[in-house]
Write a protein that holds these residues in place. Structure first.
Motif, PDB file in Angstrom:
ATOM      1  N   ASN A 198     -53.985 169.461 -34.501  1.00 23.93           N
ATOM      2  CA  ASN A 198     -55.123 169.022 -35.307  1.00 23.93           C
ATOM      3  C   ASN A 198     -55.733 167.743 -34.745  1.00 23.93           C
ATOM      4  O   ASN A 198     -56.956 167.572 -34.727  1.00 23.93           O
ATOM      5  CB  ASN A 198     -54.684 168.793 -36.752  1.00 23.93           C
ATOM      6  N   ILE A 199     -54.885 166.838 -34.274  1.00 21.70           N
ATOM      7  CA  ILE A 199     -55.391 165.600 -33.673  1.00 21.70           C
ATOM      8  C   ILE A 199     -56.191 165.918 -32.413  1.00 21.70           C
ATOM      9  O   ILE A 199     -57.299 165.419 -32.209  1.00 21.70           O
ATOM     10  CB  ILE A 199     -54.223 164.653 -33.350  1.00 21.70           C
ATOM     11  N   VAL A 200     -55.620 166.759 -31.555  1.00 20.49           N
ATOM     12  CA  VAL A 200     -56.303 167.133 -30.320  1.00 20.49           C
ATOM     13  C   VAL A 200     -57.575 167.927 -30.620  1.00 20.49           C
ATOM     14  O   VAL A 200     -58.620 167.715 -29.995  1.00 20.49           O
ATOM     15  CB  VAL A 200     -55.357 167.955 -29.421  1.00 20.49           C
ATOM     16  N   ALA A 201     -57.479 168.840 -31.591  1.00 20.63           N
ATOM     17  CA  ALA A 201     -58.637 169.664 -31.929  1.00 20.63           C
ATOM     18  C   ALA A 201     -59.771 168.823 -32.492  1.00 20.63           C
ATOM     19  O   ALA A 201     -60.949 169.077 -32.210  1.00 20.63           O
ATOM     20  CB  ALA A 201     -58.241 170.738 -32.941  1.00 20.63           C
ATOM     21  N   ALA A 202     -59.441 167.785 -33.290  1.00 19.77           N
ATOM     22  CA  ALA A 202     -60.475 166.913 -33.853  1.00 19.77           C
ATOM     23  C   ALA A 202     -61.245 166.208 -32.742  1.00 19.77           C
ATOM     24  O   ALA A 202     -62.488 166.170 -32.747  1.00 19.77           O
ATOM     25  CB  ALA A 202     -59.847 165.895 -34.797  1.00 19.77           C
TER      26      ALA A 202
END
Length: 488
Positions: free
Chosen positions: A302-306
């Motif tokens: 989720n961090i990378v995707a954001a």
């Protein structure tokens, strides 16, 4: 002359700064709505309902704007811009009173409608304010807008409600003044500078390439937005609180803006399409691993995707602006949908996750991400095929130009050799031989006069002498005389 050029350069730099500052202030207000800054501490259902209505209102207003803007006069466009600002101000005021005195759910949703419609009616004009600058300046403007806007929202979210109201209304008013000033300082249409620098493959191969920008970039970003919405919901369900998840997304946005700015500021050769597809591929590959990794991986993803999603968004904004930099109305229409469609993709992803009760990394999240990866491969295959065809066409065109150059050189050599033979055979002077070669190309007396620095009467005198010595009566007979036997 140098002083005038320096003044002009400084003037354009100031215009870019004004446009970027106005855009950053406007975007900071938008981010407050995107992350529901006003509703922090309220029930999760209220935040989700507000977000759903906001995204639907954005899409509806953007679609209406897309269909009608090409039929509007300048006065109508200004009225639309004013309406957008008034709608945003109304949304801020209603939410402010909701933090002081509890209002009805209907009024809160009304503020979402106002904010969503206001953003879709206003945002395209800010992108248009960047269109008159060079591609690199446009990229830096978009990156600075995202970085400063995100940082401002994170800073003023700690303010008390009365101060937050005042700050946001002031920011909205200042953004309007900056937008007005930027359009006064720079023309609506792009200047030669906008195409003089680059380099970018989209600019180099044609700025109106609808296929690459829309069928691949926008649709691909929309698909990524759907999957990101599912991932975000899944990560929130198995990881930190909703507020913490929003913080992760904001930090990811800051990181994306820094990477985007660094890339375009430092790289000698830049390509937004390369950046777009690189990030897209990395995210798609990471999503493909979801079925084989534990649920904790969802939080990291989720961090990378954001960060990746926001980096793709910035690349998409840049691509659309440089694609339609020379067509203001088309730019406004394209940016309205570009700004709203990804948010609608998040809306779909969020509600798909909620519909299937995705909160623990269930099969729907895994299946969707794998399906997205396959969809991405299809899009990239089409994009690369199109790029290959374009490169093949450019190579064929280059080969044709080289062949034409060789033919021209060979023709010139043939005429020169034949003229020398005829001169030796019929007693032509060097000047007559030079004029004979030009006559063989079909040149008239005016052209020969300018080329050889002779008067027209002198050229005509030489021409009569040449006709008499060669036994011809017209220029056409000389052209036929120099035509190769195989081609005659």
């Amino acid at each position: 002359m140098k002083a005038a050029e320096t003044d002009q350069s400084l003037s354009r730099q100031r215009a870019l700064l004004v446009a970027t500052v106005g855009f950053s202030l406007f975007y900071a207000v938008c981010v407050s709505f995107f992350y529901s800054t006003w509703l922090v501490g309220h029930a999760e259902e209220a935040v989700q309902g507000f977000d759903n209505v906001l995204n639907l209102a954005m899409l509806a207003a953007a679609a209406l704007f897309f269909l009608l803007v090409r039929h509007w006069s300048d006065a109508t466009q200004k009225a639309c811009l004013l309406l957008g600002y008034l709608a945003l101000a109304a949304g801020i005021i209603v939410l402010f009173f909701n933090t002081v005195t509890p209002l009805s759910r209907a009024l809160v949703l009304f503020s979402a409608v106002c904010a969503g419609a206001g953003m879709s009616l206003t945002a395209p004009f800010f992108f248009a304010s960047l269109a008159s600058f060079s591609p690199k300046q446009i990229a830096l403007g978009c990156g600075a807008m995202a970085l400063v806007g995100m940082a401002l929202d994170m800073a003023w979210s700690f303010a008390a409600p009365p101060l937050l109201l005042a700050v946001q209304l002031v920011a909205l008013a200042l953004s309007a003044l900056c937008l007005k000033r930027s359009f006064q300082d720079c023309p609506s249409e792009a200047t030669p500078e906008a195409t003089a620098s680059g380099p970018d493959p989209l600019t180099a191969s044609g700025q109106r390439d609808f296929f690459n920008v829309f069928l691949v970039s926008i649709i691909g970003t929309f698909a990524l937005s759907v999957v990101y919405g599912i991932i975000d919901t899944t990560a929130a369900g198995i990881g930190p609180s909703v507020k913490a998840t929003a913080g992760i997304s904001q930090v990811g946005g800051l990181a994306a803006a820094l990477v985007f700015l660094g890339y375009f500021a430092l790289a000698k050769r830049t390509s937004a399409t390369f950046l777009f597809n690189l990030v897209f591929g990395l995210l798609a590959s990471g999503m493909l691993l979801i079925p084989f990794l534990p649920n904790d991986y969802m939080v990291t993803l989720n961090i990378v995707a954001a960060a990746g999603w926001k980096l793709v968004m910035l690349s998409l904004f840049y691509l659309v602006v440089i694609t339609y930099a020379h067509a203001r109305t088309q730019l406004l229409a394209a940016m309205a949908m570009t700004y709203a469609l990804p948010r609608f993709g998040l809306f779909i992803g969020l509600n798909v996750a909620l519909l299937f009760n995705v909160g623990d990394g269930t099969d729907i999240a895994r299946t969707t991400t794998v399906a997205f990866f396959l969809l991405y491969l299809i899009f990239m295959a089409v994009w690369f095929a199109n790029t290959h065809e374009r490169r093949r066409a450019l190579k064929e065109m280059q080969a044709a130009y080289e062949e034409l150059g060789r033919f021209t050189k060979e023709s010139g050599d043939y005429r020169k050799n034949l003229a020398e033979e005829l001169a030796a055979e019929h007693g032509l002077t060097n000047r007559e031989s030079d004029i004979l070669q030009l006559l063989a190309q079909g040149r008239d007396a005016a052209y020969i006069s300018e080329t050889l620095y002779l008067s027209r009467n002198t050229v005509k005198s030489y021409q009569k002498s040449i006709y008499a010595k060669l036994g011809v009566h017209s220029k056409q007979e000389i052209i036929e005389l120099f035509t190769p036997k195989e081609a005659s």
